[in-house]
Design a protein around this motif. Structure first.
Motif, mmCIF file in Angstrom:
data_model
loop_
_atom_site.group_PDB
_atom_site.id
_atom_site.type_symbol
_atom_site.label_atom_id
_atom_site.label_comp_id
_atom_site.label_asym_id
_atom_site.label_seq_id
_atom_site.Cartn_x
_atom_site.Cartn_y
_atom_site.Cartn_z
ATOM 1 N N ILE A 204 -61.323 4.236 -12.404
ATOM 2 C CA ILE A 204 -61.566 3.810 -11.022
ATOM 3 C C ILE A 204 -60.518 2.798 -10.574
ATOM 4 O O ILE A 204 -60.079 2.812 -9.418
ATOM 5 C CB ILE A 204 -62.996 3.236 -10.841
ATOM 6 N N SER A 207 -57.509 4.761 -9.772
ATOM 7 C CA SER A 207 -57.738 5.515 -8.537
ATOM 8 C C SER A 207 -57.590 4.613 -7.311
ATOM 9 O O SER A 207 -56.997 5.008 -6.301
ATOM 10 C CB SER A 207 -59.135 6.138 -8.564
ATOM 11 N N ALA A 247 -66.223 6.358 -10.471
ATOM 12 C CA ALA A 247 -65.017 6.705 -11.238
ATOM 13 C C ALA A 247 -64.750 8.206 -11.182
ATOM 14 O O ALA A 247 -65.641 9.012 -11.453
ATOM 15 C CB ALA A 247 -65.173 6.255 -12.687
#
Length: 336
Positions: A204, A207, A247
């Motif tokens: 995450i 990202s 995530a």
């Protein structure tokens, strides 16, 4: 490439930001000529001074003047080993003068990593000794080199996870962000976060970076929200769980960001911040009460140890009485 006009149409990598610097260098050489020699390998490769060489080629193409026809440089002996070559390049870079451009942040990290690997490869050298050696060559402390290596490792992991292994140019302007990542992963390990959750946390975070929703403040907030110690003291587990639940899987990380994913990432970051601030506000009364208790305890201990002048005693007594009154009012409000 060095003149600031190059672009890779497939990846978008370019040297546009070098354009202004290159034009300044061209004009400087036009007026002054080459004042500082470069470093050249025996096979003709330029080890230091590539931009000066490119500028001279540009000037000779424009004016065909003899003074722009030659590139002055020291020729490195062929028997010089890799470590000495690295040190020579570093000394040339650290001794940079007017209009000699420093390494980009990501290239600097790569050079530090290269130096550690070269020194470590020498017979009998350990990683710790190599780091100390690079620190001496770079004019800094070993702990700073270790921090740089962790930052560089985080960059490489992000590039690997997002499907761009080795494409360091993509991380060129993100160095400040990546300096925060090692602390996040270290905190997660220290509180005993399950490995599966550590993996989700990494995905995450990567990202959020890919979708342009992360800056160093957000990453620092994530680090603080994890908490410290085995129990994650002073952490914000609800905020961390919010991130973990969002995530992406590994395959999704390799998909190029879109407006939709960037908006979703920004919304997630906002929700995380809001949760952290909410929990922080809830903790504030307890923190203030505990601080007041600690201060009064410290005051009591000092009174036993110190000889306090009479005039000071009067002021202290008045202050303690005020505290007692305020404490009673706070208790009354708290009870109801």
């Amino acid at each position: 490439m060095l003149n600031g006009n190059w672009i890779d149409k497939k990846t978008g990598a370019n040297t546009f930001e070098d354009r202004e610097y290159f034009l300044q260098l061209v004009e400087d050489l036009r007026v002054r000529g080459q004042e500082r020699p470069g470093v050249v390998l025996e096979n003709g490769g330029v080890m230091g001074g590539n931009r000066r060489l490119a500028a001279l080629i540009t000037l000779f193409g424009e004016q065909s003047e003899p003074k722009f026809q030659r590139f002055e440089g020291f020729i490195v002996p062929g028997n010089m080993d890799a470590v000495d070559r690295w040190r020579l390049e570093m000394s040339a870079q650290i001794g940079a003068t007017r209009l000699t451009r420093d390494y980009k942040a990501v290239n600097r990290l790569a050079k530090i990593k290269q130096g550690v690997e070269l020194l470590e490869a020498k017979a009998g050298s350990t990683e710790d000794a190599a780091i100390k050696g690079v620190a001496v060559d770079w004019g800094t402390k070993p702990e700073n080199i270790r921090t740089e290596l962790l930052t560089y490792s985080a960059m490489l992991q992000w590039l690997e996870f997002t499907g761009y292994p080795g494409e360091l140019w993509r991380a060129d302007k993100l160095t400040e962000i990546f300096t925060e990542i090692p602390g996040i992963f270290d905190a997660a390990r220290k509180i005993g976060m399950p490995l599966a959750d550590q993996s989700r946390l990494k995905r995450i975070v990567f990202s959020l970076i890919s979708n342009k929703a992360a800056d160093y403040r957000l990453l620092r907030a994530i680090r603080n929200a994890i908490g410290s110690g085995k129990k994650g003291v002073n952490g914000t587990p609800t905020a961390i769980n919010l991130l973990l639940s969002a995530a992406p899987n590994v395959d999704a990380l390799t998909t190029p960001p879109t407006h939709e994913t960037e908006d979703a990432a920004e919304e997630l970051a906002d929700r995380f911040r809001a949760d952290v601030e909410s929990k922080k506000a809830q903790r504030t009364p307890l923190v203030l009460a505990q601080t007041a208790e600690t201060n009064l305890e410290s005051l009591g201990n000092l009174i036993l140890k110190l000889q306090i002048p009479a005039d000071k005693k009067t002021a202290i007594i008045q202050s303690i009485q005020n505290c007692s009154k305020l404490a009673a009012e706070a208790l009354s409000r708290l009870k109801g």
